[in-house]
Design a protein around this motif. Structure first.
Motif, PDB file in Angstrom:
ATOM      1  N   GLU A   1     115.692 151.788  27.412  1.00 30.15           N
ATOM      2  CA  GLU A   1     114.693 151.973  26.162  1.00 30.15           C
ATOM      3  C   GLU A   1     113.287 152.431  26.961  1.00 30.15           C
ATOM      4  N   THR A   2     113.076 151.491  27.994  1.00 34.96           N
ATOM      5  CA  THR A   2     111.489 151.689  28.516  1.00 34.96           C
ATOM      6  C   THR A   2     111.611 152.252  29.982  1.00 34.96           C
ATOM      7  N   GLY A   3     112.914 152.220  30.502  1.00 34.77           N
ATOM      8  CA  GLY A   3     112.901 152.588  31.869  1.00 34.77           C
ATOM      9  C   GLY A   3     112.176 151.683  32.850  1.00 34.77           C
ATOM     10  N   LEU A   4     111.847 150.397  32.166  1.00 36.09           N
ATOM     11  CA  LEU A   4     111.328 149.410  33.207  1.00 36.09           C
ATOM     12  C   LEU A   4     112.629 148.591  33.694  1.00 36.09           C
ATOM     13  N   VAL A   5     112.397 148.023  34.994  1.00 42.60           N
ATOM     14  CA  VAL A   5     113.383 147.315  35.814  1.00 42.60           C
ATOM     15  C   VAL A   5     113.719 145.992  35.107  1.00 42.60           C
ATOM     16  N   ILE A   6     114.687 145.609  34.845  1.00 43.79           N
ATOM     17  CA  ILE A   6     115.065 144.295  34.142  1.00 43.79           C
ATOM     18  C   ILE A   6     115.020 143.201  35.268  1.00 43.79           C
ATOM     19  N   GLY A   7     114.060 142.285  35.064  1.00 42.32           N
ATOM     20  CA  GLY A   7     113.978 141.140  35.858  1.00 42.32           C
ATOM     21  C   GLY A   7     113.071 140.240  35.273  1.00 42.32           C
ATOM     22  N   PRO A   8     113.093 139.031  36.099  1.00 44.23           N
ATOM     23  CA  PRO A   8     111.932 138.000  35.500  1.00 44.23           C
ATOM     24  C   PRO A   8     110.781 138.531  35.172  1.00 44.23           C
ATOM     25  N   GLY A   9     110.247 138.277  33.958  1.00 41.51           N
ATOM     26  CA  GLY A   9     109.040 138.896  33.458  1.00 41.51           C
ATOM     27  C   GLY A   9     109.223 140.250  32.774  1.00 41.51           C
ATOM     28  N   PHE A  10     110.533 140.553  32.566  1.00 37.28           N
ATOM     29  CA  PHE A  10     110.416 142.007  31.775  1.00 37.28           C
ATOM     30  C   PHE A  10     110.157 141.719  30.490  1.00 37.28           C
ATOM     31  N   ASN A  11     110.720 140.772  29.645  1.00 37.73           N
ATOM     32  CA  ASN A  11     110.303 140.645  28.426  1.00 37.73           C
ATOM     33  C   ASN A  11     108.818 140.746  28.210  1.00 37.73           C
ATOM     34  N   LEU A  12     108.243 139.859  29.106  1.00 33.73           N
ATOM     35  CA  LEU A  12     106.708 139.703  28.791  1.00 33.73           C
ATOM     36  C   LEU A  12     106.156 141.030  28.959  1.00 33.73           C
ATOM     37  N   VAL A  13     106.548 141.660  29.731  1.00 33.00           N
ATOM     38  CA  VAL A  13     105.841 143.096  30.260  1.00 33.00           C
ATOM     39  C   VAL A  13     106.032 143.769  29.061  1.00 33.00           C
ATOM     40  N   LYS A  14     107.502 143.829  28.547  1.00 29.41           N
ATOM     41  CA  LYS A  14     107.485 144.548  27.324  1.00 29.41           C
ATOM     42  C   LYS A  14     106.824 144.271  25.943  1.00 29.41           C
ATOM     43  N   THR A  15     106.500 143.004  25.833  1.00 28.54           N
ATOM     44  CA  THR A  15     105.764 142.714  24.607  1.00 28.54           C
ATOM     45  C   THR A  15     104.286 142.846  25.030  1.00 28.54           C
ATOM     46  N   ASN A  16     103.797 142.820  26.345  1.00 29.45           N
ATOM     47  CA  ASN A  16     102.367 142.601  26.414  1.00 29.45           C
ATOM     48  C   ASN A  16     101.881 144.247  26.693  1.00 29.45           C
ATOM     49  N   CYS A  17     102.660 144.938  27.173  1.00 27.49           N
ATOM     50  CA  CYS A  17     101.998 146.168  27.851  1.00 27.49           C
ATOM     51  C   CYS A  17     102.431 147.660  27.197  1.00 27.49           C
TER      52      CYS A  17
END
Ligand code: HEC
Length: 136
Positions: free
Chosen positions: A49-65
């Motif tokens: 969906e976002t193209g972001l690497v999935i790893g520790p912190g991914f969910n925080l980046v997804k919700t904040n960035c």
């Protein structure tokens, strides 16, 4: 009145040079770290969906960035932890990005780990394509 315009002008200029400096730093880091490139780095799982690497912190980046801009701004950038921190500070100073609180170090860890200069590049070349002949 004139003073107001002057102050606004000065603020705008300092705001623009701020961002230019951050961009320049990031570019320098990129060239400095070319030798650090590790071709054996395993391919990371990427969120479709976002193209972001999935790893520790991914969910925080997804919700904040991703509230203000596309994830591309993140995935297209590479920077050291310090420069990521500066980018966040810049957004907090000029773009109303909120205080990330105790999530900030986790987000910075994520960015510095997966979007570091030279370490994670483009995806590796595909090796599983089956080519076929075009019929005329
Ligand atoms: C409150 C809104 C907002 C949030 C939330 C936000 N940003 Fe931004 N960010 C911006 C704006 C506005 C820009 C400038 C966009 C442009 O240049 O088109 C920007 C630009 C960027 C850039 C590009 C900077 C450059 O050099 O051009 C990066 C990288 C970035 N943001 C990363 C992040 C990360 C990582 C997060 C999460 C911690 C985040 N952003 C959260 C508003 C935000």
């Amino acid at each position: 009145m004139i003073a107001g315009v002057l102050i606004a002008g000065i603020l705008l200029i300092s705001y623009l040079t701020d961002l230019r400096n951050i961009k320049k730093k990031r570019r320098n880091e990129l060239t400095e770290n070319v030798s650090a490139k590790d071709p054996l780095q395993p391919v990371k799982p990427v969120d479709p969906e976002t193209g972001l690497v999935i790893g520790p912190g991914f969910n925080l980046v997804k919700t904040n960035c991703l509230g203000c801009h596309s994830s591309k701004l993140i995935t297209q950038n590479r920077a050291s932890r310090t420069t990521w921190k500066e980018t966040i500070l810049w957004m907090q100073k000029t773009q109303n990005l909120w205080d990330l609180g105790e999530n900030e170090p986790i987000i910075l860890d994520y960015l510095a780990r997966y979007y570091a200069p030279g370490k994670v590049g483009r995806r590796s070349p595909l090796t599983t394509i089956e080519w076929y002949e075009l019929q005329e």
